[in-house]
Enzyme design. Structure first.
Site, PDB file in Angstrom:
ATOM      1  N   ASP A 153      28.596  27.131  -7.118  1.00 45.68           N
ATOM      2  CA  ASP A 153      27.289  28.176  -7.959  1.00 45.68           C
ATOM      3  C   ASP A 153      26.649  27.279  -8.729  1.00 45.68           C
ATOM      4  O   ASP A 153      25.848  27.910  -9.733  1.00 45.68           O
ATOM      5  CB  ASP A 153      28.179  29.287  -8.555  1.00 45.68           C
ATOM      6  CG  ASP A 153      27.301  30.222  -9.202  1.00 45.68           C
ATOM      7  OD1 ASP A 153      26.207  30.416  -8.587  1.00 45.68           O
ATOM      8  OD2 ASP A 153      27.373  30.864 -10.310  1.00 45.68           O
ATOM      9  N   TYR A 156      25.100  40.601  -2.358  1.00 43.28           N
ATOM     10  CA  TYR A 156      25.391  40.297  -3.856  1.00 43.28           C
ATOM     11  C   TYR A 156      25.523  41.755  -4.618  1.00 43.28           C
ATOM     12  O   TYR A 156      24.651  42.058  -4.768  1.00 43.28           O
ATOM     13  CB  TYR A 156      24.499  39.375  -4.474  1.00 43.28           C
ATOM     14  CG  TYR A 156      25.174  38.902  -5.726  1.00 43.28           C
ATOM     15  CD1 TYR A 156      26.438  38.817  -6.294  1.00 43.28           C
ATOM     16  CD2 TYR A 156      24.071  38.373  -6.884  1.00 43.28           C
ATOM     17  CE1 TYR A 156      26.997  38.478  -7.251  1.00 43.28           C
ATOM     18  CE2 TYR A 156      24.774  38.036  -8.104  1.00 43.28           C
ATOM     19  CZ  TYR A 156      26.084  37.744  -8.350  1.00 43.28           C
ATOM     20  OH  TYR A 156      26.304  37.435  -9.464  1.00 43.28           O
ATOM     21  N   HIS A 214      27.585  27.480  -1.877  1.00 40.56           N
ATOM     22  CA  HIS A 214      26.943  28.482  -2.675  1.00 40.56           C
ATOM     23  C   HIS A 214      26.620  27.827  -3.972  1.00 40.56           C
ATOM     24  O   HIS A 214      27.084  27.299  -5.028  1.00 40.56           O
ATOM     25  CB  HIS A 214      27.573  29.704  -2.909  1.00 40.56           C
ATOM     26  CG  HIS A 214      26.828  30.579  -3.950  1.00 40.56           C
ATOM     27  ND1 HIS A 214      26.328  31.659  -3.441  1.00 40.56           N
ATOM     28  CD2 HIS A 214      26.448  30.614  -5.363  1.00 40.56           C
ATOM     29  CE1 HIS A 214      25.489  32.525  -4.279  1.00 40.56           C
ATOM     30  NE2 HIS A 214      25.703  31.736  -5.469  1.00 40.56           N
TER      31      HIS A 214
HETATM   32  C1  0GY Z   1      25.013  33.556  -8.701  1.00 37.99           C
HETATM   33  C2  0GY Z   1      24.817  34.503  -9.643  1.00 37.99           C
HETATM   34  C3  0GY Z   1      23.775  34.958 -10.365  1.00 37.99           C
HETATM   35  C4  0GY Z   1      22.529  34.811 -10.325  1.00 37.99           C
HETATM   36  C5  0GY Z   1      21.923  34.771  -9.097  1.00 37.99           C
HETATM   37  O1  0GY Z   1      19.919  34.421  -7.715  1.00 37.99           O
HETATM   38  C6  0GY Z   1      20.282  34.440  -8.889  1.00 37.99           C
HETATM   39  O2  0GY Z   1      19.661  34.410  -9.839  1.00 37.99           O
HETATM   40  O3  0GY Z   1      22.488  34.585  -7.934  1.00 37.99           O
HETATM   41  C7  0GY Z   1      24.302  35.840 -11.703  1.00 37.99           C
HETATM   42  O4  0GY Z   1      23.515  35.853 -12.599  1.00 37.99           O
HETATM   43  O5  0GY Z   1      25.173  36.491 -11.390  1.00 37.99           O
HETATM   44  O6  0GY Z   1      25.468  33.730  -7.491  1.00 37.99           O
HETATM   45  O7  0GY Z   1      24.283  32.513  -8.757  1.00 37.99           O
END
Ligand code: 0GY
Length: 302
Positions: A245, A153, A27
Site C-alpha cells: 500500500d 474498495y 497493491h
Molecule cells: C488505499 C487506501 C486509501 C486511498 C486510496 O486511491 C486512494 O486514494 O486507495 C485510503 O485512503 O483509504 O488503498 O490506498
C-alpha cells in the site's frame, strides 16, 4: 504547496523475512511526479510526490520483484502517472485503473497496451464524490473481453448494501484490504461472517490481505490484523494477494515502516507453500497469466 503531506517512511527497516524471488507487491500507488502528472482538481488529499523512482527503490530494498500499481484517487481518472510508472518498470509492473464512466473502447485498449489489467471502483465517501453502481456494472461488462478484473474498495459497514452489486459483477472481483473490517472485533464475529459468506458465494472473489497499519488502531505489531488475515490466507489460499500500500495515502499520522509490513507476511502466511501462493502464484495468475503459465508458476489449464 506546504500542505502537501508525506505519508511514507523516509528510511524503512530491512525486513527480517526474506521475500522469495518473484514476490509481487499487489497493491501500491504512485503520486506524480506532479510537475508532469498533476493531481486531480477533485483530489481529496494532496500528497508530496512519490513517483516511480521512489517506488522501485523501495521495491529493490525490500526484495520485491514486481508491483501492481493501483491508480490513486488523488489522480482522478487520468491514469497517466500510473501508466508512466508501469512503462518505467520495464515489464515489472502492471496496473489497476480508475476510469471515466464515459471511457471509449479505444481508450480501454490503450490502457491495456499500457499494462492495465483491472479497474477499481471506490466507495469511500472521503475519497470520491460518487459511486454509481449501475454505471460501474456497465464498465465491468465492457472490460470482460479484455480479460481484466474488477477491484472494489469499500468499508465493512456497507457490505450488506454492496452485496447485490458485487453479485452482479461479471468479471473476477478483488476486494481491497479484506473489505476493511473492524479488527478490534472478534475474527469469527458477524462482520467477518458476512465477508466470508461473500467469498464463499463465488470462487472468483479474491481479497487483498493488506494494510495492517490502516486497519489496526492498536498499531504495530498489528496483532489484531494478524488474527483477521491469517485465517483468510489459509482458508482462501488460492485467492489472496499481498501488498505494501506504499506510499500509504492518508496515513501521515501513523506512517508504517515498510520493513515491518514485509515482516507481517510469515505471521499471516506461515508456510512456504502459503507464501508462494500469496506472493507469487496468485498475483502472477492474475496480472501476468501468460508468463505464469510459460514459466510453470501456475499449471497450464485446458
Ligand atoms: C488505499 C487506501 C486509501 C486511498 C486510496 O486511491 C486512494 O486514494 O486507495 C485510503 O485512503 O483509504 O488503498 O490506498
Amino acid at each position: 504547496m506546504s500542505d502537501r503531506k508525506v505519508s511514507w517512511h523516509a528510511n524503512p527497516s530491512t525486513p527480517s523475512f526474506k521475500l522469495p524471488p518473484g514476490a509481487v507487491d499487489a497493491h501500491c500507488h504512485v503520486f506524480g511526479p506532479t510537475a508532469e502528472f498533476p493531481l486531480s482538481p477533485k483530489a481529496k488529499y494532496t500528497p508530496q510526490d512519490a513517483g516511480p523512482d521512489m517506488l522501485f527503490a523501495l521495491r529493490d530494498r525490500l526484495g520485491i520483484s514486481r508491483n501492481i500499481i493501483v491508480q490513486a484517487s488523488c489522480h482522478g481518472t487520468d491514469n497517466a502517472a500510473t501508466l508512466n510508472a508501469i512503462a518505467k518498470s520495464r515489464g515489472k509492473a502492471r496496473g489497476v485503473a480508475v476510469v471515466d464512466l464515459a471511457i471509449s473502447d479505444f481508450e480501454l485498449e490503450r490502457l491495456h497496451d499500457g499494462g492495465i489489467r483491472a479497474v477499481r471502483f471506490n466507495f469511500l465517501k472521503r475519497l470520491v464524490d460518487e459511486a454509481p453502481k449501475d454505471k460501474f456494472l456497465e464498465i465491468s461488462r465492457r472490460i470482460l473481453p479484455l480479460g481484466w478484473h474488477t477491484v472494489v474498495y469499500f468499508e465493512a459497514d456497507i457490505l450488506e448494501e454492496m452485496r447485490s452489486f458485487l453479485d452482479a459483477i461479471p468479471t473476477l472481483v478483488i476486494i481491497d484490504h479484506m473489505g476493511r473490517p473492524d479488527v478490534t472485533r472478534h475474527p469469527d464475529g458477524p462482520e467477518m461472517g458476512a465477508f466470508r459468506s461473500l467469498l464463499d458465494s463465488r470462487e472468483d472473489i479474491w481479497t487483498k490481505v493488506t494494510c495492517p497499519d490502516r486497519l489496526d488502531p492498536r498499531g504495530p505489531p498489528w496483532n489484531d490484523f494478524a488474527r483477521f488475515a491469517s485465517p483468510l490466507v489459509s482458508d482462501y489460499q488460492d485467492r489472496v494477494v499481498w501488498g505494501t500500500d506504499w506510499p500509504h495515502p492518508n496515513m501521515e499520522d501513523a506512517v508504517p515502516d515498510d520493513g515491518d509490513l514485509v515482516d507481517m507476511i510469515p505471521r499471516i502466511a506461515p508456510t512456504a507453500d502459503l507464501q508462494r501462493k500469496l506472493l507469487i502464484e496468485n498475483p502472477m495468475r492474475l496480472y501476468w497469466p501468460e508468463e505464469a503459465t510459460l514459466r510453470g508458476i501456475v499449471p497450464a489449464t485446458d
